[in-house]
Design a protein around this motif. Structure first.
Motif, mmCIF file in Angstrom:
data_model
loop_
_atom_site.group_PDB
_atom_site.id
_atom_site.type_symbol
_atom_site.label_atom_id
_atom_site.label_comp_id
_atom_site.label_asym_id
_atom_site.label_seq_id
_atom_site.Cartn_x
_atom_site.Cartn_y
_atom_site.Cartn_z
ATOM 1 N N ARG A 1 10.412 74.143 -49.295
ATOM 2 C CA ARG A 1 11.520 73.881 -50.212
ATOM 3 C C ARG A 1 10.987 73.883 -51.646
ATOM 4 O O ARG A 1 9.947 73.290 -51.927
ATOM 5 C CB ARG A 1 12.146 72.521 -49.898
ATOM 6 N N MET A 2 11.696 74.543 -52.530
ATOM 7 C CA MET A 2 11.228 74.669 -53.912
ATOM 8 C C MET A 2 12.337 74.361 -54.894
ATOM 9 O O MET A 2 13.512 74.509 -54.583
ATOM 10 C CB MET A 2 10.759 76.099 -54.170
ATOM 11 N N LYS A 3 11.933 73.988 -56.083
ATOM 12 C CA LYS A 3 12.875 73.843 -57.191
ATOM 13 C C LYS A 3 12.372 74.640 -58.383
ATOM 14 O O LYS A 3 12.963 75.622 -58.769
ATOM 15 C CB LYS A 3 13.072 72.367 -57.562
ATOM 16 N N CYS A 4 11.248 74.183 -58.968
ATOM 17 C CA CYS A 4 10.819 74.813 -60.225
ATOM 18 C C CYS A 4 10.212 76.197 -60.011
ATOM 19 O O CYS A 4 10.356 77.079 -60.848
ATOM 20 C CB CYS A 4 9.835 73.905 -60.944
ATOM 21 N N GLY A 5 9.478 76.374 -58.918
ATOM 22 C CA GLY A 5 8.808 77.653 -58.679
ATOM 23 C C GLY A 5 7.581 77.888 -59.537
ATOM 24 O O GLY A 5 6.970 78.956 -59.474
ATOM 25 N N ILE A 6 7.203 76.919 -60.364
ATOM 26 C CA ILE A 6 6.069 77.123 -61.285
ATOM 27 C C ILE A 6 5.048 75.991 -61.196
ATOM 28 O O ILE A 6 4.296 75.751 -62.151
ATOM 29 C CB ILE A 6 6.572 77.278 -62.741
ATOM 30 N N GLY A 7 5.034 75.283 -60.070
ATOM 31 C CA GLY A 7 3.991 74.270 -59.873
ATOM 32 C C GLY A 7 4.198 72.976 -60.624
ATOM 33 O O GLY A 7 3.243 72.242 -60.842
ATOM 34 N N MET A 8 5.426 72.662 -61.024
ATOM 35 C CA MET A 8 5.611 71.448 -61.820
ATOM 36 C C MET A 8 6.438 70.365 -61.149
ATOM 37 O O MET A 8 6.212 69.183 -61.369
ATOM 38 C CB MET A 8 6.242 71.791 -63.168
ATOM 39 N N CYS A 9 7.415 70.737 -60.328
ATOM 40 C CA CYS A 9 8.326 69.717 -59.799
ATOM 41 C C CYS A 9 7.718 68.958 -58.633
ATOM 42 O O CYS A 9 8.237 67.924 -58.225
ATOM 43 C CB CYS A 9 9.657 70.332 -59.408
ATOM 44 N N GLY A 10 6.597 69.466 -58.081
ATOM 45 C CA GLY A 10 5.796 68.671 -57.157
ATOM 46 C C GLY A 10 6.177 68.673 -55.686
ATOM 47 O O GLY A 10 5.548 67.970 -54.918
ATOM 48 N N ARG A 11 7.186 69.454 -55.250
ATOM 49 C CA ARG A 11 7.638 69.257 -53.874
ATOM 50 C C ARG A 11 7.067 70.230 -52.854
ATOM 51 O O ARG A 11 7.145 69.978 -51.660
ATOM 52 C CB ARG A 11 9.160 69.310 -53.793
ATOM 53 N N CYS A 12 6.542 71.349 -53.282
ATOM 54 C CA CYS A 12 6.248 72.396 -52.308
ATOM 55 C C CYS A 12 4.782 72.402 -51.888
ATOM 56 O O CYS A 12 4.330 73.348 -51.271
ATOM 57 C CB CYS A 12 6.616 73.747 -52.906
ATOM 58 N N ASN A 13 4.036 71.315 -52.222
ATOM 59 C CA ASN A 13 2.588 71.382 -52.003
ATOM 60 C C ASN A 13 2.190 71.315 -50.533
ATOM 61 O O ASN A 13 2.874 70.713 -49.701
ATOM 62 C CB ASN A 13 1.904 70.240 -52.766
ATOM 63 N N GLU B 1 -2.677 72.632 -52.956
ATOM 64 C CA GLU B 1 -2.086 73.916 -53.358
ATOM 65 C C GLU B 1 -0.567 73.785 -53.467
ATOM 66 O O GLU B 1 0.066 73.112 -52.666
ATOM 67 C CB GLU B 1 -2.336 75.036 -52.340
ATOM 68 N N PHE B 2 -0.026 74.498 -54.446
ATOM 69 C CA PHE B 2 1.429 74.622 -54.524
ATOM 70 C C PHE B 2 1.829 75.934 -53.868
ATOM 71 O O PHE B 2 1.305 76.988 -54.241
ATOM 72 C CB PHE B 2 1.900 74.616 -55.975
ATOM 73 N N VAL B 3 2.766 75.870 -52.935
ATOM 74 C CA VAL B 3 3.198 77.101 -52.275
ATOM 75 C C VAL B 3 3.849 78.039 -53.304
ATOM 76 O O VAL B 3 3.687 79.243 -53.238
ATOM 77 C CB VAL B 3 4.156 76.794 -51.097
ATOM 78 N N CYS B 4 4.526 77.480 -54.304
ATOM 79 C CA CYS B 4 5.220 78.329 -55.278
ATOM 80 C C CYS B 4 4.270 79.057 -56.221
ATOM 81 O O CYS B 4 4.565 80.149 -56.662
ATOM 82 C CB CYS B 4 6.211 77.507 -56.092
ATOM 83 N N LYS B 5 3.146 78.423 -56.537
ATOM 84 C CA LYS B 5 2.302 78.994 -57.589
ATOM 85 C C LYS B 5 0.979 79.522 -57.030
ATOM 86 O O LYS B 5 0.537 80.611 -57.385
ATOM 87 C CB LYS B 5 2.036 77.907 -58.626
HETATM 88 S S1 FES Z 1 8.608 74.478 -56.427
HETATM 89 FE FE1 FES Z 1 8.172 73.003 -57.952
HETATM 90 S S2 FES Z 1 6.072 72.665 -57.599
HETATM 91 FE FE2 FES Z 1 6.486 74.305 -56.250
#
Ligand code: FES
Ligand SMILES: Cc1cc2nc3c(=O)[nH]c(=O)nc-3n(C[C@H](O)[C@H](O)[C@H](O)COP(=O)(O)OP(=O)(O)OC[C@H]3O[C@@H](n4cnc5c(N)ncnc54)[C@H](O)[C@@H]3O)c2cc1C
Ligand code: SF4
Ligand code: SF4
Lengths: 281, 359
Positions: A244-256, A260-264
Motif C-alpha cells: 500500500r502506498m501514498k506518497c510514492g517517494i519514500g516519505m509517508c512511511g507506509r510501504c517499507n 527499504e521503501f517499496v516505492c523508492k
Molecule cells: S509510499 Fe510513501 S513511503 Fe512508500
C-alpha cells in the motif's frame, strides 16, 4: 524546488475493456502539455500515481512501454474507491499522473542474457511493458532467448489478447499462454497453473538466465520452488512488490519492508534482496 | 561563539520588538498541560514549563496540511488541474523549545530532504523558522536525551540556546539566523568571560540530573532479521498490552508518517496530508484486504524497529528518537522504549538473554 506531489495533467484518450468480467480496463492517456511527456521518461517496471482530483491517488504499474511514444497506458482492476471511479470515467476526461516512480527491471544486467518472464493475473501490466521493450527491433538483439509464461483463470480473463496472439506467432519469442481451465474446444494454448507450466516450459536456470516473476501471492509461492528446482539462484529471480502506498517517494512511511521503501528502493527486488528483509508484503 | 546576557525584563521587551518581523510561538499553559502556541500581542511564553504533551513538530509539519488544490468548475481553464496552493512562509521563531525537540527536526529532515526528492512544504517551513532553545535544568524522570544523541544543553539544530540564570538568560548565539533574531530584539549585552564556564557548569549539573538512559552501542551491529525475528523473546510480550491507540506516534517529535486524502468543498478539490500512524491496521492494508502488518505484534514491532534499527542502518546516524520521554509518559499501558531499546541492544538469539531493565 521541484514539487514531487504535483501530477502532470493528462486526458483520457481511449478506454478499453480487457476482460470478460469487465473488471479490468486499459486507459490510454495523453499529456496536456507535450513537455511533460519528456519529463515522464520511464523504464519498463516503473509505476506512477494516478491522480483523480477531489478523489484520490493510486499507484499503478506502467503498462505502456518506453518505446511506445505519444501516450502512456495503465491497466486497472476495479476494486475500491478510486479504481471504481476510474472505471466510470470517459474518454476526454481530465486527470493527473505523477511519476515515473520507483526502480525498474535491471535492464543493463539483463543484456546478453536469457530472460524468462512469468506472470499471472493482472500483475502482467509491467511485463507487457517489458516484452514490448525487448521486442523492439533496436533492443531484441541485446537479449538471448526470451520465454514468456502467462496465465489467467480463463481465456476471457487474459489481458492484451491480440498482442498475446501476435507474440505467440513470432519465432524470436517463446510464448506459453495458459489458463486454469476452459471449456472452449478451440483453445490452442496450455491449461494448468503457472507453476506447472513453468516446470514444463521454462529453460534451466543457468548463469545466463534470469526470471522475472510477477503475480498474485499464491502464484509466487508455488513458482518459487519450481524455479529452485530448475536451478535459478535467488539473485537471478527478480520480483516486483505491491505494498500500500501514498506518497510514492519514500516519505509517508507506509510501504517499507525493513529499511527499504517499496516505492523508492523498489518495487523491483531480487529474491536475494527480499530474503534479507522482513517479509512484510 | 558569542554569549550574550539577556535580563528577563529585556527578554519581554525584546519579544515585543520581534513581533513585527516574526510570528512568535512558545509554550503556553492550557488547562493542565503546556502546548506550543502562537503568542498573541503582549502574551509571553511560559518559560517555567517542564515539557509539552504534544511536541512542536506541528510548527514545521502541521497535523493536517493542504498540499494541492484545483478548480472543479468545468468552465475554468485549469479545471481539475492540481496546483500548489499559495502559502506564505513568514518568518517564525519558536521560543523556549527544548533541545531534544529542536534536535528532532534534524532527524526528521533526513526523511523530507533527500537526494532524489525534496518535500517543499517541510523544507520551506523549516527554512523560515528560527529555533530559540531553552536548556533543560529540571529533566523529568522519563527523559533520556543524553544517551539518545541529544542532551539537556545540546545545541543541535538550534539558532540560540538560552540557559536560565536567575534574573537573566545566558544566550549562546549559534547561527546567522540566531544573530539576526538577537539583534532584532535588541539583545546585545556581552555576557563576560565567566559565562562560558557558568553554562558548562549548569550543563554538567543538568546532565547528572538525568536519571535514565538507553544503551545503543550494539544496535548497528545486530542482525536486522534476528531482531525482527525475536517474536517470542521480545515482540509478543511487548505487544501484549498495546491497544494500538497511536498516542506514542502522535506525541513523538520524530514520527513523520502521513496519509494523503482528497476533499471536495464547493467547486474546489483539495489534496491534504494528515499525520498517520504505523500503529493502525489501515496504514498498510491492501485494497484486496491483505495486510502485511496485520497484527498488533507486527505494528508494534514496526514502530520500534523503525526507530531503533531501520533508521540506524539507513542513515548511520543514531536512533530515530531524541529521548524526550513523551511516549514513555503517555502510553496508557506503560510500553517503554527504553526497555525495548536495551533489549534490542543486548539481544542474543543464541542464548536469548536480554536486559529488561529500564535503567
Ligand atoms: S509510499 Fe510513501 S513511503 Fe512508500
Ligand atoms: C507499485 C504498484 C503497482 C500497482 N499496479 C497496479 C496495476 O497495474 N493495476 C491495478 O489494477 N492495480 C495495481 N496496483 C494496486 C492498486 O494500487 C490498488 O488496487 C489501488 O490502490 C486500490 O485503490 P482504490 O482506491 O480503488 O481502493 P481503496 O478504496 O483505497 O481500497 C484500499 C483499501 O484500503 C482501505 N481504505 C482505504 N481508504 C479507506 C478509508 N478512507 N476508510 C476505510 N478504509 C479505507 C480499505 O480497506 C480498502 O480495502 C498497484 C499497486 C502498487 C503498489
Ligand atoms: S520515541 Fe518516545 S522518547 Fe523518543 S523522541 Fe519519540 S516520543 Fe520522545
Ligand atoms: S501509546 Fe502505548 S498502547 Fe498506544 S499504540 Fe503506543 S505503545 Fe501501543
Amino acid at each position: 524546488m521541484v514539487n514531487p506531489y504535483i501530477p502532470y495533467p493528462v486526458r483520457i484518450d481511449e478506454i478499453k475493456t480487457e476482460t470478460e468480467d469487465k473488471s479490468l480496463k486499459t486507459f490510454k492517456f495523453v499529456f496536456l502539455n507535450p513537455e511533460d511527456e519528456e519529463k515522464f521518461a520511464y523504464r519498463a517496471g516503473q509505476f506512477a500515481e494516478l491522480s483523480i482530483p477531489g478523489l484520490g491517488e493510486i499507484p499503478i504499474g506502467i503498462a505502456s512501454s518506453p518505446v511506445e511514444k505519444g501516450f502512456v497506458k495503465f491497466t486497472i482492476f476495479k476494486t475500491g474507491k478510486v479504481t471504481s471511479y476510474l472505471h466510470s470515467m470517459k474518454e476526454g476526461d481530465i486527470m493527473g499522473i505523477r511519476g515515473p516512480l520507483g526502480n525498474w527491471y535491471p535492464w543493463d544486467l539483463l543484456e546478453g542474457k536469457n530472460v524468462v518472464i512469468i506472470g499471472g493475473g493482472f500483475a502482467f501490466t509491467t511485463l507487457r511493458s517489458s516484452i514490448i521493450y525487448m521486442l523492439d527491433p533496436e533492443n531484441r538483439k541485446k537479449f538471448k532467448d526470451i520465454h514468456v509464461i502467462y496465465g489467467a483463470r480463463s481465456p476471457g480473463m487474459l489481458l492484451y489478447k491480440e498482442e498475446l496472439e501476435q507474440w505467440a506467432a513470432r519465432d524470436d519469442l517463446n510464448m506459453h499462454i495458459t489458463v486454469d481451465g476452459t471449456d472452449d474446444p478451440e483453445w490452442k494454448h496450455h491449461t494448468g497453473f503457472v507453476p506447472t507450466i513453468t516446470e514444463q516450459e521454462a529453460p534451466a536456470g543457468t548463469e545466463d538466465t534470469y526470471a522475472i516473476v510477477c503475480g498474485p501471492p499464491v502464484m509466487i509461492k508455488f513458482t518459487q520452488p519450481v524455479l529452485d528446482k530448475l536451478g535459478y539462484t535467488d539473485d537471478r529471480i527478480i520480483m516486483s512488490l505491491e505494498n500500500r502506498m501514498k506518497c510514492g517517494i519514500g516519505m509517508c512511511g507506509r510501504c517499507n519492508i525493513g529499511k527499504e521503501f517499496v516505492c523508492k528502493d523498489g518495487p523491483v527486488f531480487t529474491l536475494r534482496q527480499l530474503n534479507q528483509t522482513p517479509k512484510e508484503y | 561563539m558569542k554569549v550574550i546576557k539577556i535580563d528577563k525584563n529585556e527578554w519581554a521587551s525584546g519579544l515585543e520588538k520581534l513581533r513585527s518581523a516574526y510570528e512568535l510561538i512558545g509554550p503556553v499553559k492550557e488547562k493542565f498541560y503546556h502546548a506550543f502556541q502562537s503568542l498573541e500581542s503582549g502574551q509571553q511564553p511560559d518559560m517555567d514549563y517542564i515539557n509539552t504533551r504534544v511536541s512542536p513538530k506541528y510548527v514545521i509539519y502541521p497535523q493536517s496540511e493542504l498540499i494541492l488544490e484545483c478548480s472543479l468548475n468545468e468552465n475554468d481553464e485549469d479545471y481539475k488541474i492540481y496546483k500548489e496552493p499559495e502559502k506564505e512562509y513568514t518568518p517564525k521563531a519558536i521560543l523556549g523549545i527544548r533541545p531534544c525537540d529542536a534536535d528532532s527536526f534534524s532527524l526528521v529532515r533526513r526523511n523530507f530532504d533527500t537526494e532524489e526528492y525534496k518535500d517543499p512544504y517541510w523544507l520551506r517551513a523549516y527554512a523560515s523558522t528560527t529555533f530559540v532553545g531553552l536548556a533543560c535544568d529540571q529533566p523529568c524522570p522519563t527523559c533520556f536525551c543524553s544517551s539518545a544523541g541529544s542532551g539537556p544543553y545540546s545545541d543541535n539544530n538550534l539558532d540560540i540556546l538560552l540557559a536560565d540564570n536567575g534574573d537573566h538568560y545566558l544566550a549562546r548565539v549559534l547561527t546567522e539566523k540566531g544573530k539576526k533574531l538577537a539583534s532584532a530584539a535588541g539583545w546585545s549585552q556581552e555576557a563576560g568571560d565567566e559565562a562560558d564556564q557558568q553554562i558548562e557548569q549548569k550543563k554538567q549539573e543538568a546532565e547528572s540530573a538525568i536519571q535514565s538512559s538507553v544503551k545503543t552501542d550494539k544496535l548497528a551491529s545486530q542482525s536486522l532479521l534476528d531482531l525482527y525475528d525475536a517474536t517470542n523473546a521480545i515482540w509478543e510480550k511487548e505487544a501484549f498490552s498495546c491497544i494500538n491507540c497511536g498516542t506514542c506516534t502522535f506525541v513523538c517529535p520524530t514520527c513523520w508518517c502521513f496519509d494523503v486524502q482528497d476533499e471536495v468543498a464547493g467547486k474546489k478539490g483539495y489534496r491534504i496530508r494528515n499525520w498517520d500512524s504505523c500503529m493502525y491496521p489501515l496504514f498498510t492494508m491492501h485494497a484486496s484486504g491483505h495486510n502485511p502488518r496485520g497484527t498488533k505484534v507486527d505494528r508494534l514491532r514496526q514502530r520500534f524497529m523503525h526507530k531503533l534499527k531501520y533508521y540506524v542502518d539507513k542513515y548511520e546516524n543514531g536512533i530515530q528518537c531524541t529521548g524526550c520521554g513523551r511516549c514513555v509518559q503517555l502510553c496508557p499501558v506503560n510500553i517503554d522504549i527504553r526497555r525495548i531499546c536495551n533489549m534490542l541492544n543486548s539481544y542474543d538469539p543464541e542464548s536469548c538473554t536480554c536486559e529488561v531493565t529500564a535503567s
